[in-house]
Design an enzyme around this catalytic site. Structure first.
Site, mmCIF file in Angstrom:
data_model
loop_
_atom_site.group_PDB
_atom_site.id
_atom_site.type_symbol
_atom_site.label_atom_id
_atom_site.label_comp_id
_atom_site.label_asym_id
_atom_site.label_seq_id
_atom_site.Cartn_x
_atom_site.Cartn_y
_atom_site.Cartn_z
ATOM 1 N N SER A 148 9.776 -4.448 13.164
ATOM 2 C CA SER A 148 10.992 -4.067 13.892
ATOM 3 C C SER A 148 12.150 -4.963 13.482
ATOM 4 O O SER A 148 11.957 -6.032 12.898
ATOM 5 C CB SER A 148 10.775 -4.166 15.408
ATOM 6 O OG SER A 148 10.597 -5.521 15.794
ATOM 7 N N HIS A 157 14.549 -16.699 5.346
ATOM 8 C CA HIS A 157 13.145 -16.410 5.643
ATOM 9 C C HIS A 157 12.964 -16.528 7.148
ATOM 10 O O HIS A 157 13.336 -17.536 7.745
ATOM 11 C CB HIS A 157 12.218 -17.384 4.916
ATOM 12 C CG HIS A 157 10.776 -17.001 5.018
ATOM 13 N ND1 HIS A 157 10.013 -17.278 6.130
ATOM 14 C CD2 HIS A 157 9.955 -16.335 4.168
ATOM 15 C CE1 HIS A 157 8.786 -16.814 5.950
ATOM 16 N NE2 HIS A 157 8.728 -16.235 4.771
ATOM 17 N N ASP A 158 12.405 -15.500 7.777
ATOM 18 C CA ASP A 158 12.370 -15.476 9.243
ATOM 19 C C ASP A 158 11.629 -16.668 9.837
ATOM 20 O O ASP A 158 12.010 -17.171 10.900
ATOM 21 C CB ASP A 158 11.814 -14.148 9.777
ATOM 22 C CG ASP A 158 10.499 -13.714 9.149
ATOM 23 O OD1 ASP A 158 9.877 -14.515 8.425
ATOM 24 O OD2 ASP A 158 10.091 -12.565 9.381
ATOM 25 N N THR A 159 10.603 -17.151 9.145
ATOM 26 C CA THR A 159 9.903 -18.328 9.671
ATOM 27 C C THR A 159 10.790 -19.566 9.614
ATOM 28 O O THR A 159 10.765 -20.401 10.522
ATOM 29 C CB THR A 159 8.603 -18.589 8.893
ATOM 30 O OG1 THR A 159 7.828 -17.400 8.879
ATOM 31 C CG2 THR A 159 7.796 -19.702 9.545
#
EC number: 2.7.1.5
Length: 483
Positions: free
Chosen positions: A13, A234-236
């Site tokens: 999502s 980067h989402d992390t």
């Protein structure tokens, strides 16, 4: 007052979050949420990248409808996947998902030509078939030769919005192609793939101003005039920025589709012990490194729900799971067989049968098995991290969607024997916003940003307790011996 928009897109999502700083507290408002996923087309599992761009424009139009004519914007997404750009700036093909089966055996094949130890010493990145290095190793030569640039997903989105091509460092490090010592794309590795280093855009640190949204988009869509900042794409990396940590001796767990558990360090660790345990040194924001392990996360639970036709909410699944004793069945959540099976429920049952365990039948038993196995894996990795780094871990901060799963948080605290702090669930978007605000001078530093986060959001606390950790660990070792 400045308005900030975080475009935060995960594997399942995406969302646009509006943020502002009021009296040293972050205020968030979700403006738009949309589904993401890959579909099988032209022989591969592909992302609908054009649809993602449309969702971003829809979200920005909603921001404009709130009376906001100007904003600052940052983009973060999942890692490793890329878009090939032609000589005229066009997309050559829709990007292929890291879950596509094209990279099966790619690690084995490449490392038979180029030693594992050599790659790890250069990059410090763990070996996973989904890494960009192996995707490019099996990429169609014709497409690669036609490509002028290779852009990772968030860099591509930034390019579409602004016309500026960059390779942001936190995400570029996940490719397994950055040289730790030289702080550049590794020419030897790329040469082995017959790829010119010039096909990559200039490396750019998180917190760098990218540019304004192009006039053509302002004319085509009724959206705000946005200044785009290259955040920790980067989402992390953004989630770690958004972790409400304080003091020393803490670890983080970014819990979502993937579980990423690790420590924030000032220098990488790419010694023999880290290599042996397949730990990764992803670059973080502001000169830090994320020393971590990628673990299969809530993806397994999501797939169980899908196989059940979503008859139960995730909260109902957790409630059902609590009716059964924990650790009756244990699976190796990081076994490649759980990456993208035809049927996750059947795969778990088959694993339990093959390893001499009772077979979980109900939705509650299956969920119980996965949550217990995840908590055990987290505890084992925290143990290994302590051994490799020599640093005692006293606190674990769980952020992301998984921070809402109280059962998993409590099991982790008990097995690991340390305090667990859970939340915020939107840490990735928050970290995205904090980097934007640092760029704009509203927040002084990442440390100051974390203090603001602690004062802005409710953080859950889970205390450690008595549990048969050594006994459970021994059982898990026996399960692994069946493989």
């Amino acid at each position: 007052m400045k308005h900030y928009v975080a475009v935060d897109i995960g594997a399942s999502s995406g969302r646009l979050i509006l943020g502002k700083l009021v009296n040293e507290k972050l205020q968030l408002e979700e403006i738009h949420r949309f589904k993401n996923g890959f579909t099988y087309r032209d022989g591969h599992e592909r992302w609908e990248i054009d649809q993602l761009m449309q969702e971003i424009f829809i979200g920005l139009e909603k921001v404009k409808q709130l009376g906001i004519s100007e904003c600052v914007l940052g983009i973060d997404t999942w890692g490793v996947d890329y878009v090939l750009i032609g000589a005229s700036g066009e997309k050559l093909a829709d990007p292929i998902s890291y879950r596509d089966k094209r990279t099966l055996n790619a690690v084995q094949n490449l490392t038979s030509e180029y030693p594992r130890e050599y790659i790890y010493k250069k990059t410090g990145i763990q070996f996973m078939e989904l890494n960009t290095l192996y995707q490019l190793y099996v990429e169609e030569r014709d497409l690669l030769e036609r490509a002028e640039k290779i852009l990772l997903i968030p860099d591509y989105i930034g390019y579409v919005l602004t016309g500026v091509k960059v390779a942001e460092t936190t995400n570029s490090s996940t490719t397994q192609m950055l040289n730790l010592r030289e702080q550049l794309f590794d020419k030897d590795l790329l040469s082995h793939l017959n790829i010119d280093v010039e096909k990559f855009a200039p490396l750019t640190d998180a917190g760098t101003y990218l540019g304004k949204v192009k006039e053509e988009w302002l004319e085509e869509y009724d959206i705000p005039n946005c200044d785009v900042v290259t955040v920790a794409t980067h989402d992390t990396a953004s989630a770690v920025v958004g972790t409400p940590a304080e003091g020393e001796n803490w670890a983080f767990l970014s819990s979502g589709t993937w579980s990423l558990i690790g420590m924030e360090l000032s220098a990488p660790i790419n010694n023999e012990a880290a290599f042996k345990e397949n730990y990764t040194n992803e670059w973080g924001a502001y000169g830090t490194y994320r020393f971590l392990k990628n673990i299969m996360g809530l993806w397994i639970v999501q797939e169980i729900a899908r196989m059940d036709d979503y008859k139960h909410s995730f909260a109902e699944m957790a409630e059902e799971a609590s009716n059964y004793p924990y650790f009756k069945q244990i699976i190796n959540v990081n076994d490649a067989r759980f990456n993208n099976p035809e049927n996750m429920v059947d795969e778990i049952k088959l694993y339990c049968q093959e390893t001499g365990q009772t077979i979980p039948e109900t939705i509650g038993e299956l969920t119980n098995c996965v949550y217990g196995s995840l908590a055990l894996y987290y505890a084992l990795e925290l143990e290994k991290m302590t051994e490799i780094t020599g640093k005692k871990i006293e606190k674990l901060y769980i952020v992301g969607g998984g921070s809402n799963v109280a059962m998993l948080n409590q099991l982790t605290a008990k097995l690991a024997g340390i305090e667990v702090f859970a939340g915020p669930s939107e840490a990735t978007a928050i970290g995205n916003l904090v980097v934007q605000m640092i760029n704009q001078g509203e927040i002084e530093s990442m440390r100051a940003g974390r203090k603001i986060i602690r004062n802005s959001f409710e953080i859950g606390e889970f205390s450690c307790g008595d549990v048969r950790f050594e006994e459970i660990k021994e059982r898990f070792t026996k399960v692994l011996e069946f493989n």
